[in-house]
Design an enzyme around this catalytic site. Sequence first.
Site, mmCIF file in Angstrom:
data_model
loop_
_atom_site.group_PDB
_atom_site.id
_atom_site.type_symbol
_atom_site.label_atom_id
_atom_site.label_comp_id
_atom_site.label_asym_id
_atom_site.label_seq_id
_atom_site.Cartn_x
_atom_site.Cartn_y
_atom_site.Cartn_z
ATOM 1 N N SER A 1 0.825 -1.223 0.143
ATOM 2 C CA SER A 1 0.087 -0.083 0.073
ATOM 3 C C SER A 1 0.711 1.236 0.226
ATOM 4 C CB SER A 1 -0.964 0.088 1.233
ATOM 5 O OG SER A 1 -1.527 1.179 1.314
ATOM 6 N N TYR B 1 -1.795 -0.312 10.514
ATOM 7 C CA TYR B 1 -1.913 -0.696 9.097
ATOM 8 C C TYR B 1 -0.820 -0.232 8.389
ATOM 9 C CZ TYR B 1 -3.753 -0.947 4.388
ATOM 10 O OH TYR B 1 -4.019 -1.322 2.990
#
Length: 310
Positions: free
Chosen positions: A181, A194
Amino acid sequence: MVNTMDLAKLLVQMVFWLVYTVYCWLEVLVLTLVPRSYRRKDIKANIVLVTGGGSGIGRLMCLKMAARGAVIVTWDISHKGNDETVRQVLASGGKCWSFTVDITDRQAVYTTAAKVKQQVGKVDILINNAGIVTGKKLLDCPDESIIKTFQVNSISHFWTTKAFLPDMMASNHGHIVTIASMAGKCGCSSLIDYCASKHSAVGFDESLRLELHAEGKDGIKTTLVCPMQISTGMFEGAGSKYLPLLTPEYVAEKTVDGILMNYYAVYIPGYINFIFILNMLLPEKANNIMADLLGVSSLMDNFVGNRKVN
C-alpha cells in the site's frame, strides 16, 4: 587495513558499475519505445495463486489472469467469497480452484499448500493480496486488532512464500507479488498499525528480491504493488477531495499489467512518485503542512469500513 591491490580492484569494479549503470538506463529508454503488448509475458497455463481472492481486487485479479489463460487458485477465509470467485471465473471460460484457509494459521497454510501442489500443481505466480484494516488511532486500537493486522498484512507472507518458493527455486522460475500500500511508504494518522504492517510488507519484498539476486535466482521475479486506498469497502468513508479512493477495477488492471511486465514495483496512481520525491526532499515541518493540505492528516476522519479481511 586495506592494501593497494584491494583499492585498485575496488576502483575497477566501480568503473564497471558506472558503465553498467549507463547501459541499464539506455536499456530502459529503448524498452519504452517497444509497445507494451510485445513486452508482456505469456502466463497461459501458469498456476496463479491469489490470497484474498474471494473479494475485491483479489477476485478481479483472478478474473483478469484467467482471461489470459492462467489456471487460478483462490485462497480466502470466506468459503462463500471463494465460491463466488470460482463461479465467475468458470463462467468466463477459465479454470479455477478454491481453498478456504486462514493465512494467519501457519500450519494451515503449509497443509493447504501441499493440497494445492497435489490437486492443481506447482504454483508459478503467488500473489500475497489478503489484507485487513482497523482504522483507529493507536490508543483506541485493541491489542488483538494490532496483532491481527500484522498477521494478515505481513507475517502471513512468510508462510505462503516459504510454502511455494522452494519449487520456484528448484526450477529458477516463478513470480512473487506483494500487494502492499502507499501506507507502506508514507505514514498516516489513524492507520498506525496498518501503515506499520504495510511497511513490513514493503521490507519483505525488497529483502526477498535482494536475497534471490544473491542466490543467483534471476528467473524468479518479484513485484511490489503500492496503491492508494481502494473503494472495496475496507476503506469506506476514508479519503479526501485531493486523494480520492481508487476503483478496484483500475487497481487490478494496473497490478496485473505490472506483473505481466515483470515490474519490480508498481505505484498506483503513477503521480504518487512525485509525492515520494517531495517527502524525501522537504523538511519535516513542510511535509506536515503538505499532509494537511492534501488531506492526509484527516484521511480517516470519516472512516466506516467493513473491517474484514479483503
